[in-house]
Structure formats: C-alpha cells, structure tokens
Design an enzyme around this catalytic site. Structure first.
Site, PDB file in Angstrom:
ATOM      1  N   PHE A 135      25.342  70.672  19.896  1.00 32.71           N
ATOM      2  CA  PHE A 135      23.985  70.097  19.049  1.00 32.71           C
ATOM      3  C   PHE A 135      24.431  68.650  18.999  1.00 32.71           C
ATOM      4  CE2 PHE A 135      21.384  68.658  16.299  1.00 32.71           C
ATOM      5  CZ  PHE A 135      19.516  69.400  16.530  1.00 32.71           C
ATOM      6  N   ASP A 220      31.680  64.148  18.853  1.00 33.33           N
ATOM      7  CA  ASP A 220      30.439  64.325  18.427  1.00 33.33           C
ATOM      8  C   ASP A 220      30.664  64.520  16.650  1.00 33.33           C
ATOM      9  OD1 ASP A 220      28.235  64.234  16.450  1.00 33.33           O
ATOM     10  OD2 ASP A 220      26.899  65.068  17.897  1.00 33.33           O
ATOM     11  N   LYS A 249      25.091  61.617   8.907  1.00 37.31           N
ATOM     12  CA  LYS A 249      24.773  62.202   8.087  1.00 37.31           C
ATOM     13  C   LYS A 249      25.931  61.731   7.095  1.00 37.31           C
ATOM     14  CE  LYS A 249      24.410  66.948  10.949  1.00 37.31           C
ATOM     15  NZ  LYS A 249      22.750  66.783   9.865  1.00 37.31           N
TER      16      LYS A 249
HETATM   17  C1  LIG Z   1      27.083  67.846  15.463  1.00 36.24           C
HETATM   18  C2  LIG Z   1      25.504  66.599  15.249  1.00 36.24           C
HETATM   19  N1  LIG Z   1      25.251  65.774  15.956  1.00 36.24           N
HETATM   20  C3  LIG Z   1      23.618  65.227  16.673  1.00 36.24           C
HETATM   21  C4  LIG Z   1      22.959  65.413  14.932  1.00 36.24           C
HETATM   22  C5  LIG Z   1      21.437  64.938  15.414  1.00 36.24           C
HETATM   23  O1  LIG Z   1      22.385  64.201  14.001  1.00 36.24           O
HETATM   24  P1  LIG Z   1      20.122  63.888  13.625  1.00 36.24           P
HETATM   25  O2  LIG Z   1      19.498  64.753  12.949  1.00 36.24           O
HETATM   26  O3  LIG Z   1      20.381  62.098  12.681  1.00 36.24           O
HETATM   27  O4  LIG Z   1      19.440  63.072  14.490  1.00 36.24           O
HETATM   28  C6  LIG Z   1      23.621  66.344  14.211  1.00 36.24           C
HETATM   29  C7  LIG Z   1      22.166  67.107  13.385  1.00 36.24           C
HETATM   30  O5  LIG Z   1      22.700  67.976  12.495  1.00 36.24           O
HETATM   31  C8  LIG Z   1      24.979  67.040  14.034  1.00 36.24           C
HETATM   32  O6  LIG Z   1      24.909  68.421  13.450  1.00 36.24           O
END
Ligand SMILES: Cc1ncc(COP(=O)(O)O)c(C=O)c1O
Length: 396
Positions: A135, A220, A249
């Site tokens: 994700f 990520d 986050k």
């Molecule tokens: C691993 C990862 N990347 C990207 C995102 C996207 O982040 P945002 O919700 O701040 O756009 C998330 C959100 O859950 C995530 O867990």
C-alpha cells in the site's frame, strides 16, 4: 445517534467507514469520546501518534512555534525545516530531504524523482515494480503503485509503467525487470496489506538486484519508520540502505507531514520548477517532528520498544494458546497483527471498542495493533484482556 454523527453523514463525503464514536480529546495512550467514555488507543491515528496523544515535548514545540511563525511558503528559508532535514540526514545516512504533507505525497514525489533520474541517466527508464498487497497511498501515482487491485480498478486508467509482483518473490522481480525499469518500490513490512513480514533475506536480494541493474530502491517507511518497529527505520533490520526513502505518519506524532530522502546524486536531479508544494516544510509540523526525533533519540523510548514488543508478543501468544481461533501473531516492534481462522476481525474490532479498546482490521480475518511507542506494560496487559473478552463474545 449523536448529532455530530448525523451531521457528518449529511455534510461530509461518505468515503470513510468510520467507527461510531466522536473522539474529543486524548492524553498518552488514551482518548475520550463526547460522552467521556475512555478508550485505550492501540491504533494511534493509524500509526501517527507515535509518542501518544498530547506528548508534552510535542505540545510544547507546537505551542512555541505557533506563536512565532505558522506558515510562510517555500519561497523563503525557515529554521524548523532546515533543522529537521539535518536531523533526518544524520539519522538515515541519506543526503537530502524534500518535505510534503502526507504519505501519498511522499510516494508521489519519490515516483517523480525516480522518473526524473531515469529521464536524465537511465535512457528514459520509467517503470516501477512494487508488490502485491503493498500500500502506497491514494493519489493516482501512489495508487498505481499500490498492489491491491480493488483499490485501483474503479479509477483506471491509472498512470502507466507500474508492475506488481508477489511479495517476497525475488524471481518475479527479475522476470519483470526490463530496460524500462527505473526503480523497485517496497515497504519493509507490509502494513495495510496485513502486517506481512518480508521473507528472510528478501530485501537484501532486492538490494543486490538493484545494484546489479542500476535500479533505484525506494523504501516506503511511511508506516514502519520513526521507531515503529524498534529501530528508527525498519530497513535497518535487513542491513540494506535505500536509495530513496519515504516517511510520513509518525514523523510529527500527529501533525500532517511527509518527507522524501535521497542520495545527493539522485536528489539533485529535481531542479527548481520540477516539483513543490505550498505547505511542505511547514514550521509547526517540522517543529513537532524535531521534538519527536529528539525524544526518540535522546530519551529511552526507542530502546523500550523491543521490551514492550516482547510483552505484547508474550501476551498475544499465550492468548493464541488458549483460543484456537487465533491462527498467528506476527509483526515487529509495535506493529503487530493477530490473524484468526475465521472472518471475525470486524466483529472483534467492534466488541473491543465497546469494551474500551481501539484497533482496526486490516483483513477480514486480521486485526492490527499500532499503539504509541510510549505504551506501558500495564496498558498492554489491559488491551490483551479486552481482546480476549471480545474474542469470547464474538465466538459464542
Ligand atoms: C506504507 C504506506 N505508504 C503510504 C501510505 C499513504 O499515506 P497517507 O495516508 O498519509 O497518504 C500509507 C498509509 O497507510 C502507508 O501505510
């Protein structure tokens, strides 16, 4: 039903499946709803409130900075942003930082950076390989990289050049690599996909493959970073160094912030006019993030995470011994999932909330815990007792 919930249903887009409580305040590991009912918060705003709610260091930093300067734009230099960049560079081994406001934006920026680098140095290579069940966010580029078809399909056609491979399968990465491939984008542990650990040695093999083929490795760390797994960055467990890393986050323990870090020879391909965002590097968000970094690195919060993690695993594994419906307890640090052998996760989440514990379900049969890094052993015990009672209620 609460008037607030009725009004939400009337006035807001209905794009979230919200749990039916109105949270009005928080302190440490707890939040309270509009009726003053208390909940242990083991979801932490989806891995965001890393130091718990209203941590004194974060609140003081926000308070102090908000009285001096809240915003000015990237047309000028501001000190909290430069201090935070210096902190992140020193801690990550990467060379430069670009700030934005969310995880999706950080991933979007990383995709653009990789494409810019491919445009300049890689014969126009632009394709990105990422993992199924991964994700990376909801904006179009981040969504194209996201490995869950049901999130992508209603919004197709998406930007081209994204390929998905089975998580943990290095051979498939090798097969999907072509002359057009510029980067591989992976989470060190898949969060939203179900807290899926990488097979041993997998990320090291991906790193080697990138080195051999002149590909960028984008890690990520939006959910796993900033101490969540017991190290500042989860990729440290794998003894690898990314070329580009995304953060968001937990970085400011509650304020919106995102960051992309990269080596000099990659970062400097973005030149004025290529990319930017009005709010990126916001002074208040950066001041909060500096307080988080200081608290994590100068106090003993980070050192305590493995101890607290061990306590959680101990409690949850003994629960698994007592309750045969628990299939598996997995994760690292304070990012932990409990998988059941039936699709009872949503019911367990609802029952836990009734009993005063917040968590969420990442799959129909899996619940996830993301407590603050400042959680106590007593609070962990309390949460595990509530979980057990909830399982009992749901399975009668
Ligand atoms: C691993 C990862 N990347 C990207 C995102 C996207 O982040 P945002 O919700 O701040 O756009 C998330 C959100 O859950 C995530 O867990």
């Amino acid at each position: 039903m609460s008037q607030w919930i009725e009004d939400e249903k009337k006035y807001l887009f209905q794009n979230y499946g919200r749990q039916p409580i109105v949270i009005t305040r928080g302190e440490g590991s707890f939040v309270w709803d509009e009726n003053e009912k208390q909940y242990l918060d083991f979801l932490g705003g989806l891995a965001v409130t890393s130091l718990g709610h209203t941590h004194p260091a974060v609140t003081a930093a926000i308070d102090e900075q908000s009285k001096k300067l809240v915003h000015t734009s990237n047309l000028y230099y501001t000190t909290p942003m430069i201090t935070l960049a210096k902190n992140l560079v020193q801690l990550s081994g990467l060379d430069r930082v670009l700030f934005c406001n969310s995880g999706a934006e950080a991933v979007e920026t990383a995709i653009k950076l990789a494409r810019r680098w491919g445009h300049d140095l890689g014969n126009g290579a632009y394709e990105i390989i990422s993992a199924e069940d991964g994700f990376h966010g909801r904006s179009l580029g981040a969504l194209a990289a996201t490995g869950t078809a049901r999130y992508r399909e209603p919004f197709e056609p998406l930007p081209i050049g994204f390929h998905h491979v089975a998580w943990g399968n290095i051979e498939e990465i090798k097969q999907k690599t072509t002359a057009e491939t510029v980067a591989i984008l992976l989470e060190p542990i898949q969060g939203e996909g179900g807290v899926n650990m990488p097979p041993s040695g997998y990320l090291q093999e991906v790193r080697d493959w990138c080195n051999k083929n002149n590909l960028l490795l984008i890690i990520d760390e939006i959910q796993t970073g900033i101490g969540r797994t017991g190290k500042l960055f989860a990729h440290e467990y794998e003894n690898i160094q990314p070329d580009i890393m995304c953060l968001a986050k937990g970085l400011a323990s509650g304020l919106p912030i995102g960051a992309v870090l990269a080596r000099d020879d990659i970062a400097l391909h973005l030149i004025p006019g290529d990319h930017g965002t009005t709010f990126g590097g916001n002074p208040v968000a950066c001041a909060a993030a500096n307080a988080v970094i200081e608290t994590l690195t100068e106090g003993n919060v980070l050192e305590e995470v493995p101890v607290l993690s061990e306590e959680m695993f101990k409690q949850l594994e003994s629960l698994a011994d007592r309750k045969s419906i628990v299939n598996e307890v997995r994760g690292r640090g304070l990012m932990i999932a409990v998988e059941f052998d039936k699709d009872i996760a949503a019911d367990v989440v609802n029952e836990c909330r009734e009993l005063g514990l917040l968590l969420n379900n990442v799959r129909p049969n899996t619940v996830r815990f993301l407590p603050p890094l400042t959680i106590t052993k007593e609070e962990i015990q309390q949460a595990c007792q509530i979980l057990e009672k909830s399982i009992e209620k749901v399975t009668v």
